[in-house]
Scaffold this active site. Structure first.
Site, PDB file in Angstrom:
ATOM      1  N   ASP A 174      -3.146  -2.035   8.453  1.00  0.00           N
ATOM      2  CA  ASP A 174      -2.336  -1.872   7.240  1.00  0.00           C
ATOM      3  C   ASP A 174      -2.166  -3.189   6.498  1.00  0.00           C
ATOM      4  O   ASP A 174      -2.433  -4.268   7.029  1.00  0.00           O
ATOM      5  CB  ASP A 174      -0.946  -1.350   7.625  1.00  0.00           C
ATOM      6  CG  ASP A 174      -0.968   0.154   7.868  1.00  0.00           C
ATOM      7  OD1 ASP A 174      -1.971   0.792   7.522  1.00  0.00           O
ATOM      8  OD2 ASP A 174       0.027   0.662   8.405  1.00  0.00           O
ATOM      9  N   LYS A 222      -2.022  -0.523   1.198  1.00  0.00           N
ATOM     10  CA  LYS A 222      -1.858  -0.618  -0.248  1.00  0.00           C
ATOM     11  C   LYS A 222      -1.986  -2.086  -0.600  1.00  0.00           C
ATOM     12  O   LYS A 222      -1.414  -2.945   0.057  1.00  0.00           O
ATOM     13  CB  LYS A 222      -0.446  -0.137  -0.595  1.00  0.00           C
ATOM     14  CG  LYS A 222      -0.190  -0.020  -2.061  1.00  0.00           C
ATOM     15  CD  LYS A 222       1.185   0.592  -2.261  1.00  0.00           C
ATOM     16  CE  LYS A 222       1.478   0.709  -3.726  1.00  0.00           C
ATOM     17  NZ  LYS A 222       2.702   1.453  -3.971  1.00  0.00           N
ATOM     18  N   MET A 270      12.011  -1.746   2.948  1.00  0.00           N
ATOM     19  CA  MET A 270      11.438  -1.215   1.699  1.00  0.00           C
ATOM     20  C   MET A 270      12.504  -0.922   0.637  1.00  0.00           C
ATOM     21  O   MET A 270      12.456   0.109  -0.021  1.00  0.00           O
ATOM     22  CB  MET A 270      10.670   0.094   1.995  1.00  0.00           C
ATOM     23  CG  MET A 270       9.450  -0.114   2.841  1.00  0.00           C
ATOM     24  SD  MET A 270       8.633   1.457   3.238  1.00  0.00           S
ATOM     25  CE  MET A 270       9.571   1.988   4.639  1.00  0.00           C
TER      26      MET A 270
END
Ligand SMILES: C[S@@+](CC[C@H](N)C(=O)[O-])C[C@H]1O[C@@H](n2cnc3c(N)ncnc32)[C@H](O)[C@@H]1O
Length: 264
Positions: A46, A68, A180
């Site tokens: 990741d 991402k 987050m």
């Protein structure tokens, strides 16, 4: 002396290991994670897995990015699960490496479920979660006798169509460790204030904990949104809110700086 590789169970071809890479500093990898890096045929990793962690991969191992990056859309979770299943069916030793702990806001649960449903043998190796590491290295105990008997780990980025009852969490009085959450701080802070948390509740934000980019900001609940707006709190960050955050000012006094050369 016992060889550290003997501590790790066999990594058989055709199996997947779901492994936590910790917050960044390779010194916080588990021995199992390190041994898996040295054995795996394919490492599916990741965005929050640091390059210096990947540098422990076996020479010749295939490294596949599944995160991402640079504002591009995330790899779709279903595609990642299918990829893991396919690689295992090809007889590879598949290391699925995720930042922190795979089962704490890491979607490791979904991947484990997909592997179980596909009948792929797999193993889960916990990692040091960034929420706990970010606090500990800065002298903030997640629990402190007489201060708190519980700690809440919460995400600022819930699944679509889900809501977090921040006011109810505030009423528990337990410190809240946010993952987050940088871009959602204004809404979260308003809801926590509405739930009865005092504006001057101590807070601490740690960006890039244990990496070369690390920065730390001491704050209070009510100053968090402005600090984020000014760019002083940046993602990825852990934001801790509660009395425990105040311990930093005393405990960190003589605390040696965390970090190894490998983290730089
Ligand atoms: C998808 S979650 C993954 C959490 C991970 N499974 C864990 O246990 O740490 C990503 C969030 O974790 C936090 N995070 C991960 N690594 C971090 C680090 N080194 N320093 C601060 N926060 C970090 C940030 O809140 C980031 O937005």
């Amino acid at each position: 002396m016992t060889s550290l590789s003997r501590l790790t169970p066999p990594f058989a071809p055709g199996t997947v290991w779901l492994v936590g890479a910790g917050p960044g500093d390779p010194g916080l990898l588990t021995i199992h994670a390190l041994n898996a890096l040295a054995i795996a045929d394919v490492i599916v990793y990741d965005a929050l897995v640091e390059p210096n962690v990947l540098s422990y991969a076996r020479e010749g191992a295939a490294l596949e990015f599944a995160g991402k990056r640079g504002g591009k859309p995330s790899a779709v979770q279903r595609d990642i699960c299918e990829r893991l299943i396919l690689l295992a069916r090809e007889g590879k030793r598949v290391l699925r490496l995720k930042g922190g702990d795979p089962f704490i806001f890491g979607r490791g649960g979904e991947e484990a479920l997909a592997l179980a449903e596909a009948g792929i043998p797999f193993r889960i190796i916990p990692g040091v979660s960034s929420g706990l590491a970010s606090l500990a290295i800065h002298g903030v105990p997640a629990t402190m006798r007489k201060t708190n008997h519980a700690v809440i780990l919460a995400t600022g980025h819930p699944a679509p169509d889900s809501e977090i009852e921040w006011a109810s969490l505030a009423r528990t009085g337990a410190p809240i460790v946010l993952y987050m959450a940088v871009s959602s701080l204004p809404g979260i802070v308003s809801a926590l204030l509405a739930g009865g948390l005092a504006g001057n509740t101590p807070a601490l934000a740690v960006h890039g904990a244990t990496t070369a980019k690390e920065s730390v900001v001491e704050a209070t609940l009510e100053t968090l949104p402005k600090l984020a707006e000014e760019g002083l709190i940046r993602s990825p960050a852990i934001v801790a809110i509660g009395a425990i955050a105040a311990f930093r000012s005393t405990i960190a006094n003589h605390l040696l700086e965390f970090g190894s050369e490998a983290a730089q």
